[in-house]
Write a protein that holds these residues in place. Structure first.
Motif, mmCIF file in Angstrom:
data_model
loop_
_atom_site.group_PDB
_atom_site.id
_atom_site.type_symbol
_atom_site.label_atom_id
_atom_site.label_comp_id
_atom_site.label_asym_id
_atom_site.label_seq_id
_atom_site.Cartn_x
_atom_site.Cartn_y
_atom_site.Cartn_z
ATOM 1 N N ILE A 125 0.847 -1.201 0.000
ATOM 2 C CA ILE A 125 0.000 0.000 0.000
ATOM 3 C C ILE A 125 0.882 1.250 0.000
ATOM 4 O O ILE A 125 2.078 1.187 0.310
ATOM 5 C CB ILE A 125 -0.956 0.055 1.232
ATOM 6 C CG1 ILE A 125 -0.159 -0.042 2.539
ATOM 7 C CG2 ILE A 125 -2.006 -1.018 1.146
ATOM 8 C CD1 ILE A 125 -0.993 0.230 3.778
ATOM 9 N N CYS A 126 0.259 2.376 -0.298
ATOM 10 C CA CYS A 126 0.981 3.651 -0.222
ATOM 11 C C CYS A 126 1.006 4.115 1.235
ATOM 12 O O CYS A 126 -0.009 4.041 1.934
ATOM 13 C CB CYS A 126 0.276 4.683 -1.092
ATOM 14 S SG CYS A 126 0.931 6.337 -0.861
ATOM 15 N N SER A 127 2.168 4.566 1.691
ATOM 16 C CA SER A 127 2.290 4.973 3.095
ATOM 17 C C SER A 127 1.531 6.274 3.377
ATOM 18 O O SER A 127 1.273 6.594 4.532
ATOM 19 C CB SER A 127 3.766 5.138 3.470
ATOM 20 O OG SER A 127 4.371 6.101 2.619
ATOM 21 N N ALA A 128 1.162 7.010 2.322
ATOM 22 C CA ALA A 128 0.449 8.281 2.540
ATOM 23 C C ALA A 128 -1.038 8.163 2.199
ATOM 24 O O ALA A 128 -1.893 8.404 3.041
ATOM 25 C CB ALA A 128 1.089 9.389 1.713
ATOM 26 N N CYS A 129 -1.356 7.753 0.957
ATOM 27 C CA CYS A 129 -2.774 7.740 0.567
ATOM 28 C C CYS A 129 -3.423 6.383 0.827
ATOM 29 O O CYS A 129 -4.640 6.249 0.660
ATOM 30 C CB CYS A 129 -2.953 8.171 -0.891
ATOM 31 S SG CYS A 129 -2.394 6.975 -2.113
ATOM 32 N N LEU A 130 -2.626 5.392 1.245
ATOM 33 C CA LEU A 130 -3.105 4.070 1.674
ATOM 34 C C LEU A 130 -3.757 3.244 0.554
ATOM 35 O O LEU A 130 -4.354 2.207 0.827
ATOM 36 C CB LEU A 130 -4.067 4.180 2.871
ATOM 37 C CG LEU A 130 -3.524 4.927 4.094
ATOM 38 C CD1 LEU A 130 -4.558 4.932 5.222
ATOM 39 C CD2 LEU A 130 -2.207 4.333 4.584
ATOM 40 N N ARG A 144 7.754 4.227 -5.436
ATOM 41 C CA ARG A 144 6.820 5.329 -5.102
ATOM 42 C C ARG A 144 5.411 5.035 -5.600
ATOM 43 O O ARG A 144 5.233 4.337 -6.595
ATOM 44 C CB ARG A 144 7.335 6.628 -5.722
ATOM 45 C CG ARG A 144 8.616 7.130 -5.102
ATOM 46 C CD ARG A 144 9.333 8.078 -6.015
ATOM 47 N NE ARG A 144 9.583 7.465 -7.320
ATOM 48 C CZ ARG A 144 10.134 8.091 -8.345
ATOM 49 N NH1 ARG A 144 10.474 9.354 -8.237
ATOM 50 N NH2 ARG A 144 10.326 7.462 -9.481
ATOM 51 N N CYS A 145 4.463 5.613 -4.887
ATOM 52 C CA CYS A 145 3.047 5.428 -5.226
ATOM 53 C C CYS A 145 2.769 6.047 -6.601
ATOM 54 O O CYS A 145 3.096 7.219 -6.829
ATOM 55 C CB CYS A 145 2.186 6.107 -4.165
ATOM 56 S SG CYS A 145 0.427 6.180 -4.576
ATOM 57 N N PRO A 146 2.161 5.286 -7.520
ATOM 58 C CA PRO A 146 1.852 5.829 -8.848
ATOM 59 C C PRO A 146 0.869 7.004 -8.780
ATOM 60 O O PRO A 146 0.837 7.828 -9.678
ATOM 61 C CB PRO A 146 1.199 4.651 -9.588
ATOM 62 C CG PRO A 146 1.417 3.447 -8.754
ATOM 63 C CD PRO A 146 1.749 3.889 -7.361
ATOM 64 N N THR A 147 0.085 7.094 -7.705
ATOM 65 C CA THR A 147 -0.912 8.168 -7.595
ATOM 66 C C THR A 147 -0.334 9.414 -6.950
ATOM 67 O O THR A 147 -0.482 10.519 -7.464
ATOM 68 C CB THR A 147 -2.143 7.693 -6.787
ATOM 69 O OG1 THR A 147 -2.612 6.496 -7.367
ATOM 70 C CG2 THR A 147 -3.243 8.740 -6.790
ATOM 71 N N CYS A 148 0.330 9.263 -5.796
ATOM 72 C CA CYS A 148 0.744 10.468 -5.066
ATOM 73 C C CYS A 148 2.256 10.605 -4.894
ATOM 74 O O CYS A 148 2.732 11.618 -4.367
ATOM 75 C CB CYS A 148 0.041 10.536 -3.707
ATOM 76 S SG CYS A 148 0.758 9.443 -2.468
ATOM 77 N N GLY A 149 3.030 9.593 -5.304
ATOM 78 C CA GLY A 149 4.492 9.718 -5.271
ATOM 79 C C GLY A 149 5.137 9.405 -3.927
ATOM 80 O O GLY A 149 6.354 9.467 -3.783
HETATM 81 ZN ZN ZN Z 1 -0.228 7.357 -2.608
#
Ligand code: ZN
Ligand code: NAD
Length: 241
Positions: A125-130, A144-149
């Motif tokens: 999962i993304c550590s920020a946007c989950l 890195r998260c493809p959505t929020c980096g």
């Molecule tokens: Zn994210």
């Protein structure tokens, strides 16, 4: 208490709950947390690798440790104890399986609707946007998260993090309803999972512990069965399935 009497209690029960811990996976070759600290990783304590603070401080180190553990899990196979629990689920009414393990071996053995209290190491999962992320293309570690980096992380519960609310609620409900609870291969040291058998005992439910050695729960458990998860669960399934 003899296995015969435990099997009879399981047969009579309207609701059965099972709580498994790292000892359940030991026979599949997935090390318990303490045993996992070997080789390259011997110098670290789990508390130094499995916390949000560790990830914030040394994200690359934590990502590499989980990548190594994911490889172990991917190479592991469910054992006869996992398969026995899947068979019991099919043969006993109101059967609920709750696990603290993050390896997904119960599901691979055919257990339906497993309640995962501590997440699953094979999910990212993304550590920020989950958001759950299936794949990534960059070479960064962590990726890195493809959505929020933001950096990606394993979808597991780290020390100091709350348990997924839905899973904890489902586990509490299963324990509240259960006439018999099997507690398999868990040291009973990590709350809130460790509080589930205590709660069942307070209600007068039958709590059967299966472990290689006594734990803090043993003294108050209704019964303690010494042995490996594979051997004891397969003997119970032989009597009931
Ligand atoms: Zn994210
Ligand atoms: P733990 O390592 O604290 O305790 C393991 C228990 O299993 C011990 O009491 C040990 O005596 C017993 N055991 C070992 N081999 C056994 C066998 N073959 N049969 C029956 N019992 C056996 O594990 P825990 O209580 O699950 O708590 C540690 C935390 O670490 C958990 O929250 C879990 O999420 C996480 N963890 C998960 C995995 C996994 O997914 N496989 C592995 C390591 C740690």
């Amino acid at each position: 208490m003899q296995l015969e009497a435990i099997a009879a209690a399981l047969w009579r029960a309207n609701h059965v709950a099972v709580l498994t811990g790292a000892g359940m996976s030991a026979e599949s070759g997935v090390p318990t947390f303490r045993d996992a600290q070997t080789g390259l990783w011997a110098q670290y304590r789990p508390e130094d690798l499995a916390t949000p603070e560790a990830f914030a401080r040394q994200p690359e180190l934590v990502w590499r440790w989980y990548a190594w553990r994911r490889e172990l899990v991917a190479a592991a196979e469910p054992h006869i104890g996992h398969r026995s629990l899947a068979a019991l689920a099919a043969n006993l009414p109101g059967f609920v399986l709750i696990t603290q393990n993050v390896d997904g071996l119960h599901q691979r053995a055919g257990s339906p609707d497993v309640i995962e209290l501590h997440g699953n190491i094979m999910r990212t999962i993304c550590s920020a946007c989950l958001r759950c992320v299936e794949s990534w293309s960059d070479d960064w570690i962590p990726p890195r998260c493809p959505t929020c980096g933001s950096p990606l992380r394993p979808d597991v519960v780290w020390f100091g993090e709350p348990l997924p609310r839905g899973a904890l609620e489902a586990a509490n409900a299963a324990v509240e309803a259960a006439d018999v609870i099997l507690v398999v291969g868990t040291s009973g040291l990590v709350d809130p999972a460790a509080s589930l058998p205590r709660r069942a005992l307070a209600r007068g439910a039958m709590v059967v512990e299966i472990n290689l050695e006594p734990t803090p729960l043993t003294r108050s458990a209704t019964a303690f069965v010494t042995g490996t998860a594979g051997s004891i669960l397969s003997q119970l399934a032989d009597r009931l399935c």
